[in-house]
Design a protein around this motif. Structure first.
Motif, PDB file in Angstrom:
ATOM      1  N   MET A   1       0.817  -1.184   0.000  1.00  0.00           N
ATOM      2  CA  MET A   1       0.000   0.000   0.000  1.00  0.00           C
ATOM      3  C   MET A   1       0.869   1.260   0.000  1.00  0.00           C
ATOM      4  N   ASN A   2       1.989   1.219   0.681  1.00  0.00           N
ATOM      5  CA  ASN A   2       2.860   2.398   0.713  1.00  0.00           C
ATOM      6  C   ASN A   2       3.400   2.738  -0.673  1.00  0.00           C
ATOM      7  N   GLU A   3       3.751   1.720  -1.450  1.00  0.00           N
ATOM      8  CA  GLU A   3       4.246   1.969  -2.804  1.00  0.00           C
ATOM      9  C   GLU A   3       3.153   2.550  -3.683  1.00  0.00           C
ATOM     10  N   ILE A   4       1.935   2.049  -3.520  1.00  0.00           N
ATOM     11  CA  ILE A   4       0.817   2.573  -4.301  1.00  0.00           C
ATOM     12  C   ILE A   4       0.546   4.014  -3.910  1.00  0.00           C
ATOM     13  N   ARG A   5       0.563   4.308  -2.622  1.00  0.00           N
ATOM     14  CA  ARG A   5       0.381   5.694  -2.176  1.00  0.00           C
ATOM     15  C   ARG A   5       1.463   6.597  -2.760  1.00  0.00           C
ATOM     16  N   GLY A   6       2.693   6.109  -2.765  1.00  0.00           N
ATOM     17  CA  GLY A   6       3.803   6.897  -3.297  1.00  0.00           C
ATOM     18  C   GLY A   6       3.650   7.206  -4.773  1.00  0.00           C
ATOM     19  N   ALA A   7       3.011   6.308  -5.517  1.00  0.00           N
ATOM     20  CA  ALA A   7       2.779   6.546  -6.943  1.00  0.00           C
ATOM     21  C   ALA A   7       1.531   7.387  -7.180  1.00  0.00           C
ATOM     22  N   TYR A   8       0.546   7.240  -6.329  1.00  0.00           N
ATOM     23  CA  TYR A   8      -0.736   7.924  -6.525  1.00  0.00           C
ATOM     24  C   TYR A   8      -0.662   9.423  -6.249  1.00  0.00           C
ATOM     25  N   PHE A   9      -0.088   9.803  -5.149  1.00  0.00           N
ATOM     26  CA  PHE A   9      -0.149  11.198  -4.743  1.00  0.00           C
ATOM     27  C   PHE A   9       0.521  12.146  -5.737  1.00  0.00           C
ATOM     28  N   PRO A  10       1.659  11.811  -6.359  1.00  0.00           N
ATOM     29  CA  PRO A  10       2.189  12.714  -7.392  1.00  0.00           C
ATOM     30  C   PRO A  10       1.245  12.859  -8.591  1.00  0.00           C
ATOM     31  N   LEU A  11       0.505  11.797  -8.936  1.00  0.00           N
ATOM     32  CA  LEU A  11      -0.437  11.888 -10.051  1.00  0.00           C
ATOM     33  C   LEU A  11      -1.546  12.893  -9.766  1.00  0.00           C
ATOM     34  N   ARG A  12      -1.912  13.022  -8.505  1.00  0.00           N
ATOM     35  CA  ARG A  12      -2.944  13.994  -8.134  1.00  0.00           C
ATOM     36  C   ARG A  12      -2.485  15.414  -8.401  1.00  0.00           C
ATOM     37  N   LEU A  13      -1.196  15.618  -8.365  1.00  0.00           N
ATOM     38  CA  LEU A  13      -0.665  16.975  -8.505  1.00  0.00           C
ATOM     39  C   LEU A  13      -0.371  17.359  -9.950  1.00  0.00           C
ATOM     40  N   LEU A  14      -0.126  16.375 -10.788  1.00  0.00           N
ATOM     41  CA  LEU A  14       0.304  16.630 -12.158  1.00  0.00           C
ATOM     42  C   LEU A  14      -0.708  16.077 -13.153  1.00  0.00           C
ATOM     43  N   GLY A  15      -0.655  16.603 -14.326  1.00  0.00           N
ATOM     44  CA  GLY A  15      -1.461  16.050 -15.400  1.00  0.00           C
ATOM     45  C   GLY A  15      -2.848  16.648 -15.499  1.00  0.00           C
ATOM     46  N   PRO A  16      -3.523  16.301 -16.586  1.00  0.00           N
ATOM     47  CA  PRO A  16      -4.860  16.829 -16.837  1.00  0.00           C
ATOM     48  C   PRO A  16      -5.925  16.149 -15.971  1.00  0.00           C
ATOM     49  N   ALA A  17      -7.117  16.697 -16.018  1.00  0.00           N
ATOM     50  CA  ALA A  17      -8.225  16.198 -15.185  1.00  0.00           C
ATOM     51  C   ALA A  17      -8.508  14.721 -15.428  1.00  0.00           C
ATOM     52  N   ARG A  18      -8.410  14.262 -16.659  1.00  0.00           N
ATOM     53  CA  ARG A  18      -8.706  12.848 -16.939  1.00  0.00           C
ATOM     54  C   ARG A  18      -7.729  11.923 -16.217  1.00  0.00           C
ATOM     55  N   VAL A  19      -6.470  12.320 -16.143  1.00  0.00           N
ATOM     56  CA  VAL A  19      -5.480  11.528 -15.404  1.00  0.00           C
ATOM     57  C   VAL A  19      -5.815  11.550 -13.922  1.00  0.00           C
ATOM     58  N   HIS A  20      -6.167  12.704 -13.398  1.00  0.00           N
ATOM     59  CA  HIS A  20      -6.544  12.818 -11.979  1.00  0.00           C
ATOM     60  C   HIS A  20      -7.720  11.893 -11.677  1.00  0.00           C
ATOM     61  N   GLN A  21      -8.754  11.936 -12.524  1.00  0.00           N
ATOM     62  CA  GLN A  21      -9.953  11.134 -12.294  1.00  0.00           C
ATOM     63  C   GLN A  21      -9.633   9.641 -12.357  1.00  0.00           C
ATOM     64  N   ALA A  22      -8.876   9.231 -13.360  1.00  0.00           N
ATOM     65  CA  ALA A  22      -8.528   7.811 -13.499  1.00  0.00           C
ATOM     66  C   ALA A  22      -7.689   7.347 -12.311  1.00  0.00           C
ATOM     67  N   ALA A  23      -6.762   8.177 -11.859  1.00  0.00           N
ATOM     68  CA  ALA A  23      -5.937   7.826 -10.697  1.00  0.00           C
ATOM     69  C   ALA A  23      -6.787   7.726  -9.441  1.00  0.00           C
ATOM     70  N   ARG A  24      -7.723   8.651  -9.276  1.00  0.00           N
ATOM     71  CA  ARG A  24      -8.601   8.647  -8.110  1.00  0.00           C
ATOM     72  C   ARG A  24      -9.480   7.388  -8.084  1.00  0.00           C
ATOM     73  N   GLU A  25     -10.024   7.028  -9.244  1.00  0.00           N
ATOM     74  CA  GLU A  25     -10.860   5.825  -9.313  1.00  0.00           C
ATOM     75  C   GLU A  25     -10.056   4.568  -8.994  1.00  0.00           C
ATOM     76  N   LEU A  26      -8.849   4.484  -9.539  1.00  0.00           N
ATOM     77  CA  LEU A  26      -8.000   3.328  -9.239  1.00  0.00           C
ATOM     78  C   LEU A  26      -7.655   3.301  -7.757  1.00  0.00           C
ATOM     79  N   TRP A  27      -7.318   4.443  -7.195  1.00  0.00           N
ATOM     80  CA  TRP A  27      -6.980   4.520  -5.770  1.00  0.00           C
ATOM     81  C   TRP A  27      -8.138   4.033  -4.906  1.00  0.00           C
ATOM     82  N   GLN A  28      -9.351   4.489  -5.212  1.00  0.00           N
ATOM     83  CA  GLN A  28     -10.518   4.083  -4.431  1.00  0.00           C
ATOM     84  C   GLN A  28     -10.739   2.575  -4.502  1.00  0.00           C
ATOM     85  N   LEU A  29     -10.569   2.003  -5.676  1.00  0.00           N
ATOM     86  CA  LEU A  29     -10.726   0.555  -5.825  1.00  0.00           C
ATOM     87  C   LEU A  29      -9.629  -0.205  -5.083  1.00  0.00           C
TER      88      LEU A  29
END
Length: 95
Positions: A1-29
């Protein structure tokens, strides 16, 4: 889980809205799947066969949803890097 968190949080900060949404959905699952695995681990010794069957079924459904969400994230990132809104290649469609 720590590795996934480490990859997820930078995605929240960078990229367009579609990347943010896809990352958020994957994180929730991922969070739901992790909680389910923890529930299974905590109760495996005392659970009924019916409960174990429900856990297995739920885990299979979650695993499938995780695969789709992962593909959606890969597609979103690929599109972002290519600078296009078109779907380049959908992993879930087998193309």
């Amino acid at each position: 889980m720590n590795e996934i968190r480490g990859a997820y949080f930078p995605l929240r900060l960078l990229g367009p809205a579609r990347v943010h949404q896809a990352a958020r959905e994957l994180w929730q699952l991922i969070e739901l799947h992790y909680e389910g695995i923890q529930e299974w681990a905590d109760g495996i010794m005392t659970a009924t066969d019916e409960t174990k069957a429900e856990w297995r079924s739920r885990e299979e459904q979650q695993r499938y949803a995780l695969g789709r969400a992962h593909s959606d994230l890969i597609d979103a990132v690929s599109e972002s890097l290519q600078g296009t809104d078109a779907v380049l290649r959908s992993n879930r469609d087998g193309n």
